[in-house]
Design an enzyme around this catalytic site. Structure first.
Site, PDB file in Angstrom:
ATOM      1  N   ASP A  80     -36.065 -62.301  24.737  1.00  0.00           N
ATOM      2  CA  ASP A  80     -35.776 -61.042  25.826  1.00  0.00           C
ATOM      3  C   ASP A  80     -35.087 -61.694  27.039  1.00  0.00           C
ATOM      4  O   ASP A  80     -35.065 -62.447  27.535  1.00  0.00           O
ATOM      5  CB  ASP A  80     -37.230 -61.124  26.407  1.00  0.00           C
ATOM      6  CG  ASP A  80     -37.436 -59.603  27.021  1.00  0.00           C
ATOM      7  OD1 ASP A  80     -36.258 -59.275  27.702  1.00  0.00           O
ATOM      8  OD2 ASP A  80     -38.529 -59.025  27.002  1.00  0.00           O
ATOM      9  N   GLU A  85     -44.965 -67.973  17.866  1.00  0.00           N
ATOM     10  CA  GLU A  85     -44.805 -66.621  18.177  1.00  0.00           C
ATOM     11  C   GLU A  85     -46.086 -66.161  18.734  1.00  0.00           C
ATOM     12  O   GLU A  85     -47.379 -66.564  18.426  1.00  0.00           O
ATOM     13  CB  GLU A  85     -44.727 -65.939  16.898  1.00  0.00           C
ATOM     14  CG  GLU A  85     -44.577 -64.243  16.789  1.00  0.00           C
ATOM     15  CD  GLU A  85     -43.455 -63.894  17.910  1.00  0.00           C
ATOM     16  OE1 GLU A  85     -44.028 -62.913  18.724  1.00  0.00           O
ATOM     17  OE2 GLU A  85     -42.329 -64.171  17.748  1.00  0.00           O
ATOM     18  N   GLU A 101     -39.168 -73.766  16.640  1.00  0.00           N
ATOM     19  CA  GLU A 101     -38.510 -72.357  17.150  1.00  0.00           C
ATOM     20  C   GLU A 101     -39.435 -71.659  17.956  1.00  0.00           C
ATOM     21  O   GLU A 101     -40.513 -71.399  17.788  1.00  0.00           O
ATOM     22  CB  GLU A 101     -38.412 -71.530  15.789  1.00  0.00           C
ATOM     23  CG  GLU A 101     -37.635 -70.312  16.052  1.00  0.00           C
ATOM     24  CD  GLU A 101     -37.445 -69.342  14.886  1.00  0.00           C
ATOM     25  OE1 GLU A 101     -36.663 -68.173  15.172  1.00  0.00           O
ATOM     26  OE2 GLU A 101     -38.109 -69.426  14.091  1.00  0.00           O
ATOM     27  N   THR A 142     -31.608 -64.665  11.875  1.00  0.00           N
ATOM     28  CA  THR A 142     -33.073 -63.781  12.320  1.00  0.00           C
ATOM     29  C   THR A 142     -32.752 -62.409  11.556  1.00  0.00           C
ATOM     30  O   THR A 142     -31.633 -61.945  11.296  1.00  0.00           O
ATOM     31  CB  THR A 142     -33.505 -64.040  13.838  1.00  0.00           C
ATOM     32  OG1 THR A 142     -32.330 -62.996  14.203  1.00  0.00           O
ATOM     33  CG2 THR A 142     -33.064 -65.118  14.406  1.00  0.00           C
ATOM     34  N   TYR A 177     -33.054 -59.756  13.600  1.00  0.00           N
ATOM     35  CA  TYR A 177     -32.214 -59.301  14.306  1.00  0.00           C
ATOM     36  C   TYR A 177     -30.727 -59.381  14.275  1.00  0.00           C
ATOM     37  O   TYR A 177     -29.961 -58.667  14.491  1.00  0.00           O
ATOM     38  CB  TYR A 177     -32.997 -59.554  15.740  1.00  0.00           C
ATOM     39  CG  TYR A 177     -32.396 -58.823  17.071  1.00  0.00           C
ATOM     40  CD1 TYR A 177     -33.206 -57.776  17.588  1.00  0.00           C
ATOM     41  CD2 TYR A 177     -31.307 -59.219  17.511  1.00  0.00           C
ATOM     42  CE1 TYR A 177     -32.570 -56.799  18.741  1.00  0.00           C
ATOM     43  CE2 TYR A 177     -30.798 -58.317  18.811  1.00  0.00           C
ATOM     44  CZ  TYR A 177     -31.489 -57.496  19.274  1.00  0.00           C
ATOM     45  OH  TYR A 177     -31.071 -56.816  20.449  1.00  0.00           O
ATOM     46  N   GLU A 178     -30.768 -60.629  14.262  1.00  0.00           N
ATOM     47  CA  GLU A 178     -28.988 -60.994  13.931  1.00  0.00           C
ATOM     48  C   GLU A 178     -28.534 -60.320  12.775  1.00  0.00           C
ATOM     49  O   GLU A 178     -27.291 -59.898  12.801  1.00  0.00           O
ATOM     50  CB  GLU A 178     -29.154 -62.561  13.667  1.00  0.00           C
ATOM     51  CG  GLU A 178     -27.736 -62.751  13.788  1.00  0.00           C
ATOM     52  CD  GLU A 178     -27.664 -64.716  13.662  1.00  0.00           C
ATOM     53  OE1 GLU A 178     -26.683 -65.267  13.400  1.00  0.00           O
ATOM     54  OE2 GLU A 178     -28.814 -65.130  13.471  1.00  0.00           O
TER      55      GLU A 178
END
Length: 224
Positions: free
Chosen positions: A120, A71, A46, A193, A195-196
């Site tokens: 982004d 990340e 990921e 996620t 955010y999702e």
């Protein structure tokens, strides 16, 4: 968006040093599978793990797969490590790394599947090359994926999604599972996620596609 730095995380993240690698990942290039209990399993990566909802859930659902989450922000990587540790996901390694230098991290053909979730969008035209689905990035993924390897892409930004579809097609990736509203489709969406979860709850449609690596992989200089 970068989170405000929390100094206590520098020490707290060391609790998860068995699954987190803050530096030196390049030394494992071509040998990542050897870090896992079962090195014969497929390797899924990921790009942009965030706080770890997606990768911790996927690792639970797919114990027949080894996962790597990448990340750059230490402040969110800590939370990803905590979530993976809380669910005792032994098939996960987390790295602090800039995906712009991905080919320093993996050998050609080493990865079986990439996930790009809500990256982004870099909306300004002059920043297009920074988008993780720009053709220059796609060429790198193609070199790192195993034959007919797969990339899964999710976004809430329609402009980025349309741009991405065009880039995939220009580079001759085979596209499947294209949808402009993932949560109201019959496409399997095994994990979300943070955010999702947040934005889909507000009615924001989620765009998704799966792309398969082209047979001919570009090995020369990337197109500008």
């Amino acid at each position: 968006m970068r989170l405000r730095r929390k100094p206590w995380i520098d020490q707290a993240i060391t609790e998860y040093e068995h699954i987190v690698r803050l530096q030196g990942g390049e030394m494992y290039k071509g040998h990542w599978r050897e870090l896992f209990a079962n090195p014969t399993l497929p390797l899924w990566v990921e790009l942009g793990t965030g706080k770890g909802n997606f990768i911790s859930r996927m690792a639970q659902l797919h114990k027949e797969v080894n996962f790597i989450g990448i990340e750059i922000q230490l402040g969110v990587l800590y939370y990803a490590a905590k979530k993976c540790a809380d669910v005792e996901a032994t098939n996960v390694q987390l790295l602090r790394f800039d995906v712009a230098f991905l080919e320093e991290l993996f050998a050609p053909g080493e990865v079986d599947r990439f996930f790009i979730n809500f990256c982004d969008p870099w909306p300004k035209k002059r920043h297009a090359k920074r988008r993780l689905t720009h053709r220059s990035f796609l060429d790198r993924y193609a070199r790192l994926l195993s034959p007919q390897g797969r990339l899964d892409f999710k976004s809430d930004n329609e402009g980025l999604f349309i741009f991405s579809l065009e880039e995939f097609q220009q580079r001759q990736w085979k596209l499947t599972e294209i949808t402009y509203d993932l949560h109201h489709s019959n496409i399997l969406n095994e994990a979300m996620t943070e955010y999702e979860e947040k934005f889909s709850a507000k009615g924001q449609p989620i765009f998704h596609c799966a792309a398969f690596c082209p047979c001919e992989v570009r090995t020369g200089e990337e197109e500008k």
